[in-house]
Scaffold this active site. Structure first.
Site, mmCIF file in Angstrom:
data_model
loop_
_atom_site.group_PDB
_atom_site.id
_atom_site.type_symbol
_atom_site.label_atom_id
_atom_site.label_comp_id
_atom_site.label_asym_id
_atom_site.label_seq_id
_atom_site.Cartn_x
_atom_site.Cartn_y
_atom_site.Cartn_z
ATOM 1 N N PRO A 20 -22.360 58.274 61.548
ATOM 2 C CG PRO A 20 -22.779 58.374 63.846
ATOM 3 C CD PRO A 20 -22.114 59.112 62.734
ATOM 4 C CG ASP A 71 -22.675 62.544 47.491
ATOM 5 O OD1 ASP A 71 -21.478 62.335 47.282
ATOM 6 O OD2 ASP A 71 -23.580 61.824 47.031
ATOM 7 C CD GLU A 129 -20.266 64.356 69.334
ATOM 8 O OE1 GLU A 129 -20.729 65.438 69.752
ATOM 9 O OE2 GLU A 129 -19.211 63.861 69.749
ATOM 10 N NE ARG A 130 -23.145 70.088 66.864
ATOM 11 C CZ ARG A 130 -21.966 69.812 67.383
ATOM 12 N NH1 ARG A 130 -21.771 68.673 68.009
ATOM 13 N NH2 ARG A 130 -20.956 70.652 67.278
ATOM 14 C CD GLN A 131 -28.188 69.657 59.075
ATOM 15 O OE1 GLN A 131 -29.118 69.894 59.829
ATOM 16 N NE2 GLN A 131 -28.327 69.608 57.774
ATOM 17 C CB SER A 148 -29.073 56.107 50.585
ATOM 18 O OG SER A 148 -29.399 57.431 50.913
ATOM 19 N N GLY A 149 -26.926 57.694 48.538
ATOM 20 C CA GLY A 149 -26.695 58.177 47.183
ATOM 21 C C GLY A 149 -25.269 57.923 46.715
HETATM 22 N N1 LIG Z 1 -24.532 61.983 64.030
HETATM 23 C C1 LIG Z 1 -25.342 62.610 63.195
HETATM 24 N N2 LIG Z 1 -26.665 62.628 63.389
HETATM 25 C C2 LIG Z 1 -27.497 63.233 62.540
HETATM 26 N N3 LIG Z 1 -27.093 63.879 61.414
HETATM 27 C C3 LIG Z 1 -25.781 63.899 61.165
HETATM 28 C C4 LIG Z 1 -24.842 63.267 62.017
HETATM 29 N N4 LIG Z 1 -23.620 63.440 61.490
HETATM 30 C C5 LIG Z 1 -23.784 64.160 60.352
HETATM 31 N N5 LIG Z 1 -25.078 64.436 60.152
HETATM 32 C C6 LIG Z 1 -25.715 65.161 59.035
HETATM 33 O O1 LIG Z 1 -26.419 64.255 58.190
HETATM 34 C C7 LIG Z 1 -26.637 64.874 56.930
HETATM 35 C C8 LIG Z 1 -26.708 63.828 55.838
HETATM 36 O O2 LIG Z 1 -25.491 63.260 55.660
HETATM 37 P P1 LIG Z 1 -25.058 62.536 54.318
HETATM 38 O O3 LIG Z 1 -25.681 63.149 53.121
HETATM 39 O O4 LIG Z 1 -23.594 62.475 54.331
HETATM 40 O O5 LIG Z 1 -25.640 61.104 54.484
HETATM 41 P P2 LIG Z 1 -26.939 60.525 53.852
HETATM 42 O O6 LIG Z 1 -28.020 61.566 53.811
HETATM 43 O O7 LIG Z 1 -27.234 59.286 54.562
HETATM 44 O O8 LIG Z 1 -26.429 60.167 52.421
HETATM 45 P P3 LIG Z 1 -27.205 60.279 51.074
HETATM 46 O O9 LIG Z 1 -27.311 61.762 50.824
HETATM 47 O O10 LIG Z 1 -26.321 59.582 50.133
HETATM 48 O O11 LIG Z 1 -28.500 59.610 51.310
HETATM 49 C C9 LIG Z 1 -25.524 65.884 56.797
HETATM 50 O O12 LIG Z 1 -26.084 67.147 56.721
HETATM 51 C C10 LIG Z 1 -24.731 65.749 58.092
HETATM 52 O O13 LIG Z 1 -24.319 66.959 58.605
#
Ligand SMILES: Nc1ncnc2c1ncn2[C@@H]1O[C@H](COP(=O)(O)OP(=O)(O)OP(=O)(O)O)[C@@H](O)[C@H]1O
Length: 547
Positions: free
Chosen positions: A160, A218, A192-194, A249-250
């Protein structure tokens, strides 16, 4: 998933070549429509006095994601319905390229008083649409493996927080409906988290699912792939088909998969609908994965990229512009250009043309000759380590051999062994190439075509081409030339700019030794420890839903 289990969802042709019927539409009960279902199309024509061309709609079954029959709740009404869902490519007036647009065709069958008979007839139509649509999927045996079973069961991870924080909204507005239309059974997991997804994937009973789908950037897919490869049953687990729906965003893999489907570049929600369509069609391909070793001894897997220098810095520094969505990289690029710097280090690689490997029968072949990279078992260079000695502390110095197996470094680590990489602190074999320059602006190793939705970094890359596309830009490039490179990259034209500082090599393995000090290295857009790192491609190790 057992690859043998996934038979296409259709029976041998037993229905007549063309099905014909006349129905009212659910949305308009006054008019009547003649419906022809051919092997390739659904042809819908209003029965009216107007010229034929104006009221005829031809929908290709290749664009159909599903068809279902149903009755409404009203018990007094004996009618039944069948609804078919299409996502054809259409050009909207204000858009430069076509994108997939949803078209629903729903017909009412009320010829009989018996509701069961009407429903049976509607089901006959729905089944015929589904079967013919499935037959339109051309399975190319060199790349595509199979299609997902029908009905298919997927575990869908949504982050999310990804991108602008809209992944759940996008799931509700587009994906949930598409999956229902395609009859895809799915369980939603909101991370919910990383590392939440990584932990779940390590323990989940994979026999319950036909595919794992990630709706995020990604980074979440990176977690899921590494979670699969950390399992004791990684050999089986890594064959689980993975799907990607852009929520970040990527969205580089989503853009790559869309690009390979041969459709013009789209972004944002258009890209989401395109990836949703591919997911519903459910064709599975092999995908290269790259094994990486860090100086701490950690091993991880990458499906997308390894970056050092300018690109890695932009990726991390542009986090603060996340609210801008995909534009964050443009802003980040401009900011970093203003303070352009040089990165010192040593880079070496094993050219793809020299990477020999064994096929399943143990015959030696040149990598470039392999029509089906997925049939590659392991690459081995053990024969390329003839007895010799080297007296050097510099591990990037090339050597003949030191009489030890290069496999020893990877033995205790999960996933397939690396056959091309000596331990990170050992010199490299003699058939590696050491880049003479030691001052760079960037190093970017791409395993797929896109670095972001609008950055076509490796236009010739394919899902399972068995090579890493290594790019590096040497010091001395001007700011304006670097900017031109990135602008050209939007269309994948950067290699045509004849920039003398830009080098592109297809490689099977590489090693980078950044100079002392602090810095940033990213793998699939995620920061990893800074220091020496080496990589080897494992051709077609993973599975991905593509088109
Ligand atoms: N609920 C959450 N709250 C915070 N971080 C999360 C949550 N769920 C997943 N993550 C972590 O967020 C990190 C970033 O996720 P992801 O790269 O898929 O998205 P993004 O950074 O928005 O995309 P992009 O890399 O395209 O900008 C991942 O390491 C993931 O584990």
């Amino acid at each position: 998933m057992d690859e043998k289990r996934a038979e296409p969802d259709f029976l041998p042709v037993s229905t007549p070549a063309t099905l014909y019927g006349e129905f009212t539409q659910n949305s308009n009960r006054r008019g009547r429509w003649a419906v022809n279902l051919t092997e390739k199309d659904l042809v819908v024509q209003r029965i009216a006095s107007a010229p034929v061309g104006r009221n005829k709609v031809v929908l290709s079954l290749r664009d159909c994601v599903g068809c279902r029959a149903y009755r409404e709740d009203d018990k007094a009404d004996p009618s039944a319905y069948f609804a078919a869902y299409f996502y054809p490519l259409r050009k909207r007036r204000w858009m430069t390229s076509p994108s997939r647009q949803r078209v629903e065709q729903c017909f009412r069958l009320a010829a009989l008083q018996d509701s069961h008979a009407n429903l049976e007839e509607a089901e006959k139509w729905a089944r015929a649409v589904r079967e013919r649509s499935a037959r339109q999927q051309r399975l190319r045996d060199d790349v595509l493996l199979n299609s997902l079973p029908h009905p298919c069961r997927i575990l869908l991870f949504v982050n999310p927080q990804s991108g602008k924080g809209q992944a759940l909204t996008l799931y509700n507005s587009h994906i949930q409906r598409m999956l229902n239309e395609a009859g895809v059974i799915h369980k939603l997991i909101i991370t919910e988290r990383q590392n939440h997804a990584r932990e779940l994937v390590k323990d989940v009973d994979l026999s319950q699912w036909d595919a794992l789908v990630i709706m995020s950037g990604d980074g979440l897919l990176h977690e899921v792939i590494n979670g699969l490869l950390e399992r004791p049953d990684w050999e089986e687990a890594v064959r689980t088909p993975l799907g990607i729906l852009p929520g970040g965003s990527g969205n580089a893999l989503a853009a790559s998969v869309h690009y390979y489907s041969g459709v013009s570049q789209v972004r944002g929600e258009e890209l989401l609908v395109s990836c949703g369509f591919l997911l519903c069609r459910g064709l599975v391909s092999h995908m290269d994965l790259v094994s990486l070793h860090l100086s701490s001894g950690q091993r991880l897997f990458s499906f997308l990229s390894l970056a050092w220098g300018f690109v890695a810095d932009v990726d991390v520094e542009s986090e603060k512009y996340r609210h801008a969505g995909a534009a964050r990289f443009t802003v980040g690029t401009l900011v970093r250009l203003a303070s352009l710097r040089i990165y010192k280090g040593k880079l070496a690689y094993l050219p793809a043309s020299r990477g020999r490997h064994m096929d399943k029968r143990g015959e030696r072949r040149e990598a470039a000759c392999c029509r089906n990279p997925a049939s590659c078992l392991t690459q081995t260079l053990e024969d390329d380590f003839p007895n010799n000695t080297c007296h050097s502390n510099n591990s990037l110095k090339l050597r003949r051999s030191e009489g030890r197996s290069p496999r020893s470094a990877a033995k205790a680590l999960p996933g397939p062994p690396d056959a091309l990489l000596p331990p990170l602190d050992q010199p490299l074999p003699s058939d590696w190439v050491l880049v003479p320059e030691e001052e760079f602006v960037l190093m970017l190793a791409m395993h797929q075509s896109h670095l972001a939705e609008d950055l076509l970094a490796a236009p010739n890359a394919r899902l399972a081409d068995g090579v890493i596309h290594l790019f590096y830009v040497t010091a001395g490039i001007s700011r304006s030339a670097l900017l031109r490179l990135f602008l050209a990259m939007e269309k994948g034209a950067h290699l045509d700019t004849n920039c003398q500082h830009l080098v592109h090599e297809k490689v099977r393995a590489l090693r980078l030794e950044p100079g002392a000090g602090k810095g940033i290295i990213t793998v699939d857009g995620e920061v990893v420890e800074y220091g020496p790192i080496q990589a080897e491609v494992h051709a077609g190790l993973g599975r991905v839903i593509s088109g």
